[in-house]
Design a protein around this motif. Sequence first.
Motif, PDB file in Angstrom:
ATOM      1  N   VAL A  45       0.834  -1.219   0.064  1.00 26.35           N
ATOM      2  CA  VAL A  45      -0.068   0.061   0.000  1.00 26.35           C
ATOM      3  C   VAL A  45       0.878   1.255  -0.064  1.00 26.35           C
ATOM      4  CG1 VAL A  45      -1.713   1.467   1.271  1.00 26.35           C
ATOM      5  CG2 VAL A  45      -1.907  -1.155   0.933  1.00 26.35           C
ATOM      6  N   ALA A  46       1.835   1.112   0.788  1.00 24.20           N
ATOM      7  CA  ALA A  46       2.795   2.583   0.924  1.00 24.20           C
ATOM      8  C   ALA A  46       3.572   2.665  -0.443  1.00 24.20           C
ATOM      9  CB  ALA A  46       4.053   2.083   2.247  1.00 24.20           C
ATOM     10  N   GLU A  47       3.832   1.562  -1.094  1.00 25.30           N
ATOM     11  CA  GLU A  47       4.554   1.701  -2.614  1.00 25.30           C
ATOM     12  C   GLU A  47       3.586   2.169  -3.498  1.00 25.30           C
ATOM     13  OE1 GLU A  47       5.879  -1.928  -3.805  1.00 25.30           O
ATOM     14  OE2 GLU A  47       7.404  -2.551  -2.255  1.00 25.30           O
ATOM     15  N   GLY A  48       2.244   2.491  -3.054  1.00 17.71           N
ATOM     16  CA  GLY A  48       1.311   2.832  -4.244  1.00 17.71           C
ATOM     17  C   GLY A  48       0.854   1.978  -5.168  1.00 17.71           C
ATOM     18  N   TYR A  49       0.939   0.599  -4.890  1.00 17.31           N
ATOM     19  CA  TYR A  49       0.509  -0.434  -5.789  1.00 17.31           C
ATOM     20  C   TYR A  49      -1.015  -0.567  -5.517  1.00 17.31           C
ATOM     21  CZ  TYR A  49       0.284  -5.196  -7.652  1.00 17.31           C
ATOM     22  OH  TYR A  49      -0.067  -6.115  -8.378  1.00 17.31           O
ATOM     23  N   THR A  50      -1.600  -0.712  -6.695  1.00 14.46           N
ATOM     24  CA  THR A  50      -3.140  -0.749  -6.672  1.00 14.46           C
ATOM     25  C   THR A  50      -3.690  -1.831  -7.847  1.00 14.46           C
ATOM     26  OG1 THR A  50      -3.301   0.955  -8.515  1.00 14.46           O
ATOM     27  CG2 THR A  50      -3.419   1.578  -6.195  1.00 14.46           C
ATOM     28  N   PRO A  51      -3.618  -3.170  -7.250  1.00 12.48           N
ATOM     29  CA  PRO A  51      -3.823  -4.262  -8.213  1.00 12.48           C
ATOM     30  C   PRO A  51      -5.163  -4.190  -8.591  1.00 12.48           C
ATOM     31  CG  PRO A  51      -3.911  -5.127  -5.798  1.00 12.48           C
ATOM     32  CD  PRO A  51      -3.183  -3.445  -5.828  1.00 12.48           C
ATOM     33  N   LYS A  52      -5.585  -4.822  -9.710  1.00 12.89           N
ATOM     34  CA  LYS A  52      -6.830  -5.205 -10.086  1.00 12.89           C
ATOM     35  C   LYS A  52      -7.610  -6.102  -9.111  1.00 12.89           C
ATOM     36  CE  LYS A  52      -6.108  -4.073 -14.937  1.00 12.89           C
ATOM     37  NZ  LYS A  52      -6.114  -4.753 -16.537  1.00 12.89           N
ATOM     38  N   GLU A  53      -8.950  -5.785  -8.661  1.00 11.56           N
ATOM     39  CA  GLU A  53      -9.502  -6.768  -7.953  1.00 11.56           C
ATOM     40  C   GLU A  53     -10.021  -8.230  -8.792  1.00 11.56           C
ATOM     41  OE1 GLU A  53     -13.818  -7.179  -5.701  1.00 11.56           O
ATOM     42  OE2 GLU A  53     -13.283  -5.398  -6.768  1.00 11.56           O
ATOM     43  N   GLU A  54      -9.387  -9.158  -7.912  1.00 11.62           N
ATOM     44  CA  GLU A  54      -9.723 -10.594  -8.572  1.00 11.62           C
ATOM     45  C   GLU A  54     -10.938 -11.096  -7.787  1.00 11.62           C
ATOM     46  OE1 GLU A  54      -6.418 -13.055  -9.393  1.00 11.62           O
ATOM     47  OE2 GLU A  54      -5.369 -11.429 -10.133  1.00 11.62           O
ATOM     48  N   ILE A  55     -11.915 -12.038  -8.637  1.00 13.14           N
ATOM     49  CA  ILE A  55     -13.012 -12.511  -8.124  1.00 13.14           C
ATOM     50  C   ILE A  55     -13.083 -13.939  -8.535  1.00 13.14           C
ATOM     51  CG2 ILE A  55     -14.244 -10.328  -7.714  1.00 13.14           C
ATOM     52  CD1 ILE A  55     -15.558 -10.900 -10.294  1.00 13.14           C
ATOM     53  N   LEU A  56     -14.031 -14.661  -8.100  1.00  9.27           N
ATOM     54  CA  LEU A  56     -14.564 -15.955  -8.613  1.00  9.27           C
ATOM     55  C   LEU A  56     -15.975 -15.861  -8.880  1.00  9.27           C
ATOM     56  CD1 LEU A  56     -14.526 -19.067  -8.879  1.00  9.27           C
ATOM     57  CD2 LEU A  56     -15.043 -19.171  -6.404  1.00  9.27           C
TER      58      LEU A  56
END
Length: 281
Positions: free
Chosen positions: A203-214
């Motif tokens: 979070v501190a790095e600013g990483y914003t991954p795409k939400e993954e779902i099933l």
Amino acid sequence: MASDPPPPPRHARVPLPTASAVSLSDDSDQFMQVPVYIVTDAAQLPVDFLEPSAHRPLVIGFDCEGVDLCRHGALCVMQIAYSLIEEQEGRKRSPNDYISFVGLLADPRYCGVPYLEKEEVRVRLRQDPAIWKYRPLSEMLIRAATDDIRFLLYIYQKMVEKLTRRSLWHLGVRGSLYCRCFCINDNDQADWPPLPPLPDDLVAEGYTPKEEILSVLNVPPGKMGQVIGKRGASIMSVKQSCNAEILIGGAKGPPDKVFVIGPVMEVRKAEAIIRGRMLDL
């Protein structure tokens, strides 16, 4: 009547965590002896398993022949980790991104050990699908079951060394989603724990991954053939069109369901295509 006591354990040679995959072979000094138990009754479980000690870490490898939940896709944690490492190293994901255990074992980056006897076991299994149900197990099947587990921890450690913090987090998320595929219930997995949160350092790095779902799609009776297509052509085209993992239920899982895992937009795209395939032509 009391159950028979556990028989004396066999022993197998397991690679030490510090062993080098380049020089790994059964005649090297990079192995340790560990016990192997063949358990057909709960009373035969070893004491170390029934009464674990906090002062002595216990690692147990299970070989569950016939369970084979990843029959139509990459389900086990190592196969998920393998695809993440491939993505991490810049390799383009293929529509059928899957590596067999034999291939993983032979990969010099992780183990580099050939597994020639496995093919003989596969031939016999095709000839007699009930081969694992016969008792006592033959010596060849005992060796095969042992070989299926004795390298797992070593390969796992080698993979963890390669995975970045981001990939480790994705491994936790995808692993959780994959586990839900074959644990279907009537409450939409409401009683499952939440997916792993993004670690504070990412979070501190600013990483914003795409939400993954099933997403779980129910396939009407008689429609699975249209979803899969001749020789798998239809489902393969869906995989080529969407950056998502698609698992087909079968004899070892819910036969009337398709599971789609990936980023939300890619999953929705795959859902739309698959639902279209279910329509009468």
